[in-house]
Design a protein around this motif. Sequence first.
Motif, PDB file in Angstrom:
ATOM      1  N   THR A  30       0.776  -1.144   0.177  1.00  0.00           N
ATOM      2  CA  THR A  30      -0.044   0.024  -0.242  1.00  0.00           C
ATOM      3  C   THR A  30       0.790   1.206  -0.186  1.00  0.00           C
ATOM      4  OG1 THR A  30      -1.907  -1.003   1.086  1.00  0.00           O
ATOM      5  CG2 THR A  30      -1.883   1.461   1.151  1.00  0.00           C
ATOM      6  N   THR A  31       2.037   1.183   0.802  1.00  0.00           N
ATOM      7  CA  THR A  31       2.824   2.311   0.700  1.00  0.00           C
ATOM      8  C   THR A  31       3.438   2.392  -0.708  1.00  0.00           C
ATOM      9  OG1 THR A  31       3.551   1.942   3.107  1.00  0.00           O
ATOM     10  CG2 THR A  31       4.854   3.299   1.731  1.00  0.00           C
ATOM     11  N   LEU A  32       3.802   1.554  -1.244  1.00  0.00           N
ATOM     12  CA  LEU A  32       4.632   1.778  -2.633  1.00  0.00           C
ATOM     13  C   LEU A  32       3.537   1.919  -3.731  1.00  0.00           C
ATOM     14  CD1 LEU A  32       6.635  -1.762  -2.686  1.00  0.00           C
ATOM     15  CD2 LEU A  32       7.492   0.522  -2.048  1.00  0.00           C
ATOM     16  N   GLN A  33       2.160   1.742  -3.367  1.00  0.00           N
ATOM     17  CA  GLN A  33       1.121   2.298  -4.279  1.00  0.00           C
ATOM     18  C   GLN A  33       0.758   3.755  -4.345  1.00  0.00           C
ATOM     19  OE1 GLN A  33      -1.995  -0.631  -3.457  1.00  0.00           O
ATOM     20  NE2 GLN A  33      -1.370  -2.286  -4.673  1.00  0.00           N
ATOM     21  N   GLU A  34       1.140   4.375  -3.481  1.00  0.00           N
ATOM     22  CA  GLU A  34       0.966   5.749  -3.358  1.00  0.00           C
ATOM     23  C   GLU A  34       1.021   6.646  -4.305  1.00  0.00           C
ATOM     24  OE1 GLU A  34       1.098   5.724   1.901  1.00  0.00           O
ATOM     25  OE2 GLU A  34       2.647   6.563   0.411  1.00  0.00           O
ATOM     26  N   ASP A  35       0.172   7.591  -4.768  1.00  0.00           N
ATOM     27  CA  ASP A  35       0.477   8.462  -5.806  1.00  0.00           C
ATOM     28  C   ASP A  35       0.785   7.741  -7.092  1.00  0.00           C
ATOM     29  OD1 ASP A  35       0.338  10.383  -3.572  1.00  0.00           O
ATOM     30  OD2 ASP A  35       2.359  10.107  -3.274  1.00  0.00           O
TER      31      ASP A  35
END
Length: 314
Positions: free
Chosen positions: A122-127
């Motif tokens: 989820t962190t890597l998917q941001e933006d």
Amino acid sequence: MSNVNKVAVVGTGVIGNGWIGRFLAQGLDVVAFDPADGAEERTRQVVEQVWPELERLGMTEGASQNRLTFVSTLEEAVQDVDFIQENVPEREDIKKSVLTNIDQHAKPDAIIGSSTSGIMATTLQEDLQHPGRVIVAHPFNPVYILPLVELVGGQATDAELMERAKAFYQSIQMRPLVINKEIEGHVADRLMEALWREALHLVNDGIVTTEEVDAAIIYGAGLRWAQMGPFLTFHLAGGEQGMRHMLEQFGPALKKPWTKLEAPELTEDLKEKVIEGCESHAGDVPISELENKRNEFLVKLLDLVEDYWPQSKI
């Protein structure tokens, strides 16, 4: 079955080169990118070095070192491939920057797997423009031999994409473990980290040396874990009633403060104990020779695991 024929590898350190070796051995075309000086030369040297192990494990028809192409830009690497394996340094800012660039230039249906050992999907998917196609795909060193890969989706990942990713990794003779709930460090590293912390305490407190810790695992738990893992190992420890009796008999001992769950302070003294212990244990044997011995052992061990545990569901 997976219909992936061409993959990109972004970042060609130890893990990236391991992926390249496995991809090539499974008959895939590989496009690689790494801006570091000498990256292509190092990669080709590594692939040539590990090719005999890959041959012993079994190659797909058409496997060839000649199917590896290095390119000069990330955009060129990812623009025409079906699957992208990202392996840049384990820093959130670097990974997110690289993934943003990949996301902008990759085909809309290309899946992006990050080899991160600790950052959540989820962190890597941001933006990102297409966040759902970025997943954690965390392997284990040496990637060209060890079959486990942990797959973790983020909040934007749907089940269909995860199934596609799972099918791809199965097609290259890996055992994908789909983890349904995100957690820092995923699963296997958390288990290894717990053992590592306890080992550091035992060395720090002068109870054993690094060589003695290794011997305790090699000739005890490690032999059993390679076949059955910790749960089935304890299941057998309970006799005919299995885990039920084991928990009744030994469950109360779980309350005893045997282990120290927090890591010890990494003082200079502890560092030297660990470093000197490992160097003494290894003796004059070069790292490259130790790696070759490890690889030969793992290839033989994998054959045993498959013989005795063919019904594994992953």
